[in-house]
Write a protein that holds these residues in place. Structure first.
Motif, PDB file in Angstrom:
ATOM      1  N   LEU A   1      38.752  44.259  27.567  1.00  0.00           N
ATOM      2  CA  LEU A   1      38.612  44.999  28.823  1.00  0.00           C
ATOM      3  C   LEU A   1      38.140  44.080  29.955  1.00  0.00           C
ATOM      4  O   LEU A   1      38.602  44.196  31.095  1.00  0.00           O
ATOM      5  CB  LEU A   1      37.632  46.153  28.637  1.00  0.00           C
ATOM      6  N   LYS A   2      37.239  43.166  29.641  1.00  0.00           N
ATOM      7  CA  LYS A   2      36.780  42.218  30.661  1.00  0.00           C
ATOM      8  C   LYS A   2      37.929  41.323  31.122  1.00  0.00           C
ATOM      9  O   LYS A   2      38.078  41.046  32.318  1.00  0.00           O
ATOM     10  CB  LYS A   2      35.635  41.363  30.114  1.00  0.00           C
ATOM     11  N   LEU A   3      38.744  40.881  30.191  1.00  0.00           N
ATOM     12  CA  LEU A   3      39.866  40.013  30.551  1.00  0.00           C
ATOM     13  C   LEU A   3      40.900  40.765  31.384  1.00  0.00           C
ATOM     14  O   LEU A   3      41.432  40.223  32.364  1.00  0.00           O
ATOM     15  CB  LEU A   3      40.508  39.443  29.286  1.00  0.00           C
ATOM     16  N   PHE A   4      41.169  42.015  31.015  1.00  0.00           N
ATOM     17  CA  PHE A   4      42.084  42.819  31.825  1.00  0.00           C
ATOM     18  C   PHE A   4      41.516  43.015  33.235  1.00  0.00           C
ATOM     19  O   PHE A   4      42.252  42.996  34.229  1.00  0.00           O
ATOM     20  CB  PHE A   4      42.332  44.180  31.168  1.00  0.00           C
ATOM     21  N   GLY A   5      40.212  43.214  33.320  1.00  0.00           N
ATOM     22  CA  GLY A   5      39.581  43.358  34.625  1.00  0.00           C
ATOM     23  C   GLY A   5      39.728  42.109  35.472  1.00  0.00           C
ATOM     24  O   GLY A   5      39.994  42.193  36.683  1.00  0.00           O
ATOM     25  N   LEU A   6      39.568  40.942  34.855  1.00  0.00           N
ATOM     26  CA  LEU A   6      39.745  39.690  35.587  1.00  0.00           C
ATOM     27  C   LEU A   6      41.184  39.540  36.080  1.00  0.00           C
ATOM     28  O   LEU A   6      41.418  39.098  37.208  1.00  0.00           O
ATOM     29  CB  LEU A   6      39.381  38.508  34.681  1.00  0.00           C
ATOM     30  N   PHE A   7      42.136  39.917  35.242  1.00  0.00           N
ATOM     31  CA  PHE A   7      43.544  39.824  35.646  1.00  0.00           C
ATOM     32  C   PHE A   7      43.824  40.758  36.822  1.00  0.00           C
ATOM     33  O   PHE A   7      44.546  40.391  37.762  1.00  0.00           O
ATOM     34  CB  PHE A   7      44.455  40.156  34.467  1.00  0.00           C
ATOM     35  N   ALA A   8      43.247  41.959  36.770  1.00  0.00           N
ATOM     36  CA  ALA A   8      43.429  42.906  37.871  1.00  0.00           C
ATOM     37  C   ALA A   8      42.831  42.367  39.169  1.00  0.00           C
ATOM     38  O   ALA A   8      43.415  42.509  40.251  1.00  0.00           O
ATOM     39  CB  ALA A   8      42.791  44.248  37.515  1.00  0.00           C
TER      40      ALA A   8
ATOM     41  N   VAL B   1      36.060  33.763  45.217  1.00  0.00           N
ATOM     42  CA  VAL B   1      34.803  33.254  44.671  1.00  0.00           C
ATOM     43  C   VAL B   1      34.246  34.210  43.618  1.00  0.00           C
ATOM     44  O   VAL B   1      33.671  33.783  42.611  1.00  0.00           O
ATOM     45  CB  VAL B   1      33.794  33.014  45.805  1.00  0.00           C
ATOM     46  N   ILE B   2      34.428  35.505  43.825  1.00  0.00           N
ATOM     47  CA  ILE B   2      33.995  36.490  42.831  1.00  0.00           C
ATOM     48  C   ILE B   2      34.791  36.330  41.537  1.00  0.00           C
ATOM     49  O   ILE B   2      34.235  36.389  40.431  1.00  0.00           O
ATOM     50  CB  ILE B   2      34.142  37.917  43.398  1.00  0.00           C
TER      51      ILE B   2
ATOM     52  N   GLN C   1      34.814  34.644  35.878  1.00  0.00           N
ATOM     53  CA  GLN C   1      35.394  33.825  34.809  1.00  0.00           C
ATOM     54  C   GLN C   1      34.368  32.820  34.274  1.00  0.00           C
ATOM     55  O   GLN C   1      34.252  32.621  33.065  1.00  0.00           O
ATOM     56  CB  GLN C   1      36.617  33.074  35.343  1.00  0.00           C
ATOM     57  N   PHE C   2      33.642  32.202  35.186  1.00  0.00           N
ATOM     58  CA  PHE C   2      32.675  31.178  34.791  1.00  0.00           C
ATOM     59  C   PHE C   2      31.554  31.797  33.961  1.00  0.00           C
ATOM     60  O   PHE C   2      31.141  31.246  32.937  1.00  0.00           O
ATOM     61  CB  PHE C   2      32.114  30.506  36.050  1.00  0.00           C
ATOM     62  N   TRP C   3      31.075  32.959  34.399  1.00  0.00           N
ATOM     63  CA  TRP C   3      29.988  33.635  33.690  1.00  0.00           C
ATOM     64  C   TRP C   3      30.426  34.057  32.287  1.00  0.00           C
ATOM     65  O   TRP C   3      29.698  33.883  31.308  1.00  0.00           O
ATOM     66  CB  TRP C   3      29.522  34.840  34.489  1.00  0.00           C
ATOM     67  N   LEU C   4      31.641  34.605  32.197  1.00  0.00           N
ATOM     68  CA  LEU C   4      32.149  35.025  30.897  1.00  0.00           C
ATOM     69  C   LEU C   4      32.346  33.819  29.979  1.00  0.00           C
ATOM     70  O   LEU C   4      32.050  33.885  28.777  1.00  0.00           O
ATOM     71  CB  LEU C   4      33.463  35.785  31.072  1.00  0.00           C
TER      72      LEU C   4
END
Length: 342
Positions: free
Chosen positions: A128-135, A171-172, A177-180
């Motif tokens: 879910l986190k990865l899908f959120g990043l893609f979105a 930047v967000i 991505q960096f935090w994950l």
């Protein structure tokens, strides 16, 4: 399954490396975006074609067609009237490269994400986190066109507000991505005081805010004015900081204001970095605090040099790249302060 959401430590490491690479690509995207601004290339492509736009003009007729479209916007009429096709190609390639890199980032994220999921290396929370990043990445493309469209009708450049929004989202995405990736990277847990946790987080937020203030400087080309330091043309508060009406939006709409605000932000960050450096000297965060203080000091020096030189392209891009590195350092310190890694 590890707490990170990966199915094994090995999978977590692989996903983290991929995310670090994505962070590097996003940082490159920000730098190329800065180049399009400094070269006045951002409005050279007047249409948003997410798929077919990946193919550049391949014939002289196609180049002439793109050039004719550019001639219909105010920037050509008021700024670049009479430019040659050769000169147009130069700015077109910068903007095309920026958009192409955005498409490449989308593919570089989507394909490995699918592979990780198909091979069962991630569980639902991480998926879910990865899908959120893609979105978020997709939203960045939409926001980029919204920014460009602001300069195609009634202006000769894009809105500095939309430019700041575009950079902020980039930047967000980088930060998420960096935090994950740091969450997934194998490391030991450390413990620090509440004050250090708050201070580290505040520093990361402060660096982000300073980058947004820098976007307003870029949006108004304010780095090519008031090219003196420490005073601004001999004054602490420069002429033009507010208009005669003294409205709140003057803080974001005059060259004097946006450059003064950016300078002030740098001084505040310097003070905060010094505090963090002193406060962390006897904690496990000391190496990160030392690194961050050094990075902020170097970035301020580079910023001063850039202003004194009236923002040549090379220094401007170096300053923007430095900002991304400082932000990564601030996130690294904040992440460690939260007890996720050491």
């Amino acid at each position: 399954m590890t707490q990170s959401g990966a199915t094994s430590p090995a999978a977590a490491r692989r996903i983290a490396i991929w995310l670090f690479i994505m962070c590097a690509l996003v940082a490159l995207m920000v730098i190329v975006g800065g180049a399009t601004r400094l070269t006045d290339s951002g409005l050279s492509i007047t249409e948003w074609r997410p798929v077919t736009g990946a193919i550049p003009p391949l014939s002289e007729a196609h180049w002439l067609s793109e050039f004719e479209k550019y001639k219909t916007i105010p920037e050509y009429e008021e700024v670049n009237f009479g430019m040659t096709l050769h000169e147009f190609k130069a700015i077109y390639w910068w903007e095309w490269g920026h958009r192409f890199l955005g498409r490449l980032i989308g593919i570089a994220f989507l394909v490995p994400m699918i592979v990780f999921m198909v091979t069962g290396q991630v569980k639902k929370p991480l998926a879910l986190k990865l899908f959120g990043l893609f979105a978020l990445g997709g939203m960045q493309g939409v926001l980029g066109w919204w920014m460009v469209s602001s300069g195609l009708a009634d202006r000769v450049d894009v809105s500095q507000y939309r430019l700041a929004a575009h950079l902020s989202l980039a930047v967000i995405v980088f930060a998420a991505q960096f935090w994950l990736a740091l969450d997934l990277w194998p490391s030991k847990i450390i413990s620090v005081s509440r004050n250090l946790r708050i201070g580290a987080s505040a520093l990361a937020v402060g660096v982000f805010a300073q980058m947004v203030l820098g976007a307003f400087v870029a949006g108004l080309r304010a780095g090519r004015t008031f090219n003196t330091w420490p005073l601004m043309d001999g004054k602490i508060f420069p002429d033009g900081y507010f208009t005669a009406n003294r409205e709140f939006n003057d803080l974001f709409e005059t060259m004097a204001a946006v450059q003064f605000n950016h300078r002030l932000g740098a001084y505040i960050l310097a003070a905060a970095a010094i505090w963090f450096f002193i406060a962390a000297r006897k904690s496990p965060l000391r190496p990160r605090a030392n690194m961050l203080a050094a990075m902020i000091g170097l970035q301020i020096f580079l910023g001063i040099w850039t202003v004194l030189a009236a923002t040549p392209i090379g220094l401007g891009l170096a300053h923007q790249a430095g900002a991304m590195l400082v932000f990564a350092g601030a996130l690294y310190a904040a992440h460690g302060a939260r007890g996720h890694s050491g």
